[in-house]
Structures are given as C-alpha cells and as structure tokens.
Design an enzyme around this catalytic site. Structure first.
Site, PDB file in Angstrom:
ATOM      1  N   ALA A   1       0.940  -1.138   0.263  1.00 21.76           N
ATOM      2  CA  ALA A   1       0.092  -0.060  -0.054  1.00 21.76           C
ATOM      3  C   ALA A   1       0.919   1.248   0.080  1.00 21.76           C
ATOM      4  CB  ALA A   1      -0.869  -0.334   1.235  1.00 21.76           C
ATOM      5  N   ASN A   2       0.344   2.301  -0.065  1.00 23.84           N
ATOM      6  CA  ASN A   2       1.026   3.510   0.226  1.00 23.84           C
ATOM      7  C   ASN A   2       0.175   4.722   0.989  1.00 23.84           C
ATOM      8  OD1 ASN A   2      -0.600   5.700  -1.495  1.00 23.84           O
ATOM      9  ND2 ASN A   2       0.093   4.035  -2.949  1.00 23.84           N
ATOM     10  N   ARG A   3       0.731   5.685   1.482  1.00 21.11           N
ATOM     11  CA  ARG A   3       0.193   6.550   2.157  1.00 21.11           C
ATOM     12  C   ARG A   3      -0.683   7.469   1.848  1.00 21.11           C
ATOM     13  NH1 ARG A   3       3.773   6.071   6.732  1.00 21.11           N
ATOM     14  NH2 ARG A   3       6.022   5.549   6.256  1.00 21.11           N
ATOM     15  N   SER A   4      -1.134   7.352   0.577  1.00 19.65           N
ATOM     16  CA  SER A   4      -2.269   8.466   0.054  1.00 19.65           C
ATOM     17  C   SER A   4      -3.376   8.434   1.092  1.00 19.65           C
ATOM     18  CB  SER A   4      -2.460   8.005  -1.311  1.00 19.65           C
ATOM     19  OG  SER A   4      -3.542   8.897  -1.932  1.00 19.65           O
TER      20      SER A   4
ATOM     21  N   ALA B   1      -2.753   7.551  -6.120  1.00 21.87           N
ATOM     22  CA  ALA B   1      -1.438   7.151  -5.999  1.00 21.87           C
ATOM     23  C   ALA B   1      -1.533   5.599  -6.385  1.00 21.87           C
ATOM     24  CB  ALA B   1      -0.873   7.268  -4.543  1.00 21.87           C
TER      25      ALA B   1
END
Ligand code: C5P
Length: 417
Positions: A212-215, A278
């Site tokens: 995952a990412n922090r968006s 993102a």
C-alpha cells in the site's frame, strides 16, 4: 485568475436563507446586490432571523415575498419547490444552529428542509461570536459540510456585536456575491462529466497482506467536491472510505488493475479526467491464496510493474477531453513533472514536493505547481486541499474555454489563482 463576470447572475434563481444572527442586517445588502445583478432572489427567513430584521424588508428587496414556514403558505410543499428550482442556495448569515442541523441532516424549519431537498450547489456564510465559531463542534460541522461539497465563505475577523473583536464576522457583501458568481459561473461545468481517481491502490501479497502507500485520497475528494459544486456530474473512483461529496457517483476499487478497468471505461465519455490516485508502481506477480505462514521462512515476493493507467488514458484520450495527472516528487519538481506531462500526453500535471512540511500525502493541506502544455505554470502556496482543487479546476475551465483557439506552441503565462 478572473472568476465569472456579474452577468453570470442574470436570470439565475438564488434561494437566500437568512438565519438568526445580528449579521442578518448585512444580508439585506447581499439581497439588493444579487437582485441588481439580475438574479431572481427567493428569500427564506428562519424564526430567529425575524428577531433581527423584518420580513417586509426582504419581501420588498427580493424578487418574491419572503417565505418563513413549512405550513402557512399556499404551497403544501414549499421546501421541495424551493430546493428543486434553485440554481444555488445561499445561507447568509448561517448560524451555528443551521450549520449543525444541515450537517446532521435535521430538518427543523423551512430553511433546513430546503437545504436537504436540493441538488443545487449550496454556499454557507457562517457568522457568530468568536467562541462559538472556534468551538470544535462548529468546526467539525463546517468540515463535514465542506467534505460534502458545500461552499463555505469564511467569516472575517473584526468588531462583533457587543464590541468584542475576533473571528466570526460575516464576510463582506462583496465577498459573498463574488462567491455566488463563482459558483454559478462554475456552471461552465454544468453538463460535463468529470471522473476523478482518489486514494492509494493496494496490491495483495496474500489473503491478508497488501502493498500500500500513504495516500489519504483527500485531494481527489476535494477535486470531486469542487467539480460537483460547479455543476458537473462526477464519478469518483476510489480506494478509500471518506465521506462522499453529495451527488458524486462512486466506484470503489482496490488494486491498480481494478482502477485501470474503471478509469478506462469511465474516461471514454468523460470531459475531464483527473488521476489524483497514488497507484502502486509494482505488484506481486502472484498473490498467495491463503495467508503466508511465518514459520515457512521469509517469503520471496516477485514483483512486476503495474500498468501506467494515466499513460493509457493519454494514449486513447478523446478529442476535447482535458486529462490531468499528479506528480508526487521529492526532487527536481518542475523538470520531473514536465517530463511526465509530455510522456503521458497530459493537458495538466499537478506537482507537489511531498518532502515539504504540510504537503501531499495524508495532510489536509497541499502546495503545488500546476504545469500545462507550452510554458503554462502556476504555483499554489500551502493551502487547504479544496483551495488547490479550485485552482486546478479554474485552469481546466480556462483550457476548455481556449480549446478552439488553443495554441499548443510554447508560450509563457503566469497565472495567479
Ligand atoms: O509516474 P508517476 O507514478 O510519478 O505518475 C503519477 C501520475 O500517474 C499520477 O497522476 C498517478 O495517478 C498516475 N499513475 C497511473 N498509473 C500508475 C502510476 C501512476 O495512472 N501505474
């Protein structure tokens, strides 16, 4: 950048809600200016407002008699006819009570019923004492309304009733009328389909783990809310579970592949496409069907690149569509973003330096440089994400207006949103 001109008000139907604060007297000037500019103003007063201003004043200055009650007039359902026929609903002043009722979906009188019975854009102009304005409950209600796409004309700081000085004074009639013009001028988006992606994709490793990412998705949601407020029909393709701006259609997705499928389908007949999501750049080639056990040793996860959704949309872009991408960078912001603009065949790219404080992922604020074809370049200093959305859509509007005469050769413009 210039907003719409006053002629944008001619023949437009404005429901002017006046609630019970001392600033109700300033709504008289707002009413007069709107009527002078050619708007049809239908005034609605709450019981509290009548303690401050007589209804005769608004009946005389408005375009039709004041309405105050759900029950007393000849129309058995005044709120639905007011709500359905409005081009915009303006509440000035908006008291803490009206903001709270609207945020909670409570219909306690004609004005709050009308607010719930409309799909028209709504502008609220809060006015109250500083202590009330700064109360967390009031701020939370304002945040809820904003997230749903309601426009908020912030109160000013200055002298308040009783001689106190502080934040909470109703915005000036000029500022309020300008907001109505901007929202109605944004009617340039009426009839347009805007597709916005938001949030970070999640790529499964096994049945429970993801890359995952922090968006947070907040910037995409702010763009969706602003496009709705300008009269567009909006589809939000999202991986996150934030409050959906009122009126947006939602496609929930999780992976880059699902987002690609949704975006390709929706973009085919969209007028404006904004890829604010993102998207993961890599995903596991194969996700394990169950949970990978830790006693089996450290797993080897083989990654492959995800499809570049935006580049695909750029390659198949219908004529006249405006395609907007984002670029989160940590160095060489403008050069890297401009390279992406060219490579992905975009009309605009919104670049942010995610290493800077308060910028980008997870924050409520952002600071961006918006780049277009040629030398179009505009900087929005640190501001809330809705302000960034306003700047992006103002430039989209401008590009759409220029499309027929748009000169793709390099030219320099400096835009101040
Ligand atoms: O190349 P980069 O990932 O920096 O480009 C960012 C832009 O491209 C964003 O608008 C993002 O939504 C989009 N993107 C995409 N598909 C990917 C990666 C990024 O659409 N696989």
């Amino acid at each position: 950048m210039a907003s719409s001109d006053a002629s944008g008000l001619v023949g437009r139907r404005v429901v002017l809600g006046i609630s019970g604060g001392i600033a109700a007297y300033k709504a008289i000037e707002v009413c007069r200016r709107l009527v002078d500019a050619g708007a049809h103003v239908a005034p609605v007063m709450t019981a509290g407002a009548e303690h401050f201003v007589g209804r005769t004043t608004f009946s005389a200055l408005g375009s039709e008699p004041v309405q105050t009650s759900l029950w007393d007039g000849p129309n058995p359902i005044p709120h639905t006819s007011l709500g359905q026929t409005a081009d915009v609903i303006l509440v000035a002043p908006a008291t803490a009570r009206v903001l709270a009722a609207y945020a909670a979906g409570l219909s306690t009188d004609l004005l709050t019923n009308t607010l719930l019975a409309t799909r028209a854009p709504v502008i609220v102009c809060p006015a109250m004492h500083t202590e009330m304005w700064e109360h967390p409950a009031v701020q939370a209600n304002v945040a809820t309304l904003r997230a749903r796409g309601v426009h908020v004309v912030e109160p000013e700081s200055g002298r308040l009733a009783g001689g106190d000085v502080g934040a909470g004074r109703l915005a000036s009639p000029e500022a309020i009328v300008a907001a109505v013009e901007r929202v109605l001028g944004g009617g340039r988006f009426a009839g347009l389909h805007v597709v916005v992606s938001a949030g970070g994709t999640r790529e499964p490793i096994d049945a429970v783990r993801v890359i995952a990412n922090r968006s947070s998705g907040k910037q995409g949601y702010a763009i969706a809310a602003e496009a709705l407020a300008r009269g567009a029909s909006v589809t939000l393709v999202t991986t996150v579970d934030l409050p959906v701006p009122h009126g947006a259609a939602v496609r929930s997705v999780e992976t880059a592949a699902q987002m690609q499928e949704a975006m390709q389908e929706l973009a085919a007949d969209a007028d404006v496409v904004v890829m604010a999501a993102a998207v993961a750049d890599f995903r596991p080639v194969r996700a394990a069907t169950g949970k990978i056990k830790k006693d089996g040793g450290v797993p080897e996860i083989v990654l492959e690149p995800t499809p570049d959704i935006l580049a695909g949309l750029g390659a198949t872009k219908p004529v006249g569509q405006i395609l907007v991408g984002f670029a989160a960078e940590t160095s060489d912001l403008v050069a890297n973003a401009r390279a992406k603009l060219e490579r992905k065949r975009l009309d605009l790219i919104v670049a942010n330096d995610v290493a800077a404080p308060g910028v980008g992922f997870q924050h409520d604020t952002n600071a961006v440089t918006i780049l277009g074809r040629g030398a179009l370049q505009c900087t929005v200093p640190l501001a809330d994400k809705r302000t960034v959305a306003v700047a992006v859509l103002d430039i989209v509007s401008q590009l759409r207006a220029e499309t027929s005469t748009f000169d793709p050769s390099p030219h320099h413009r400096s835009l101040t949103p």
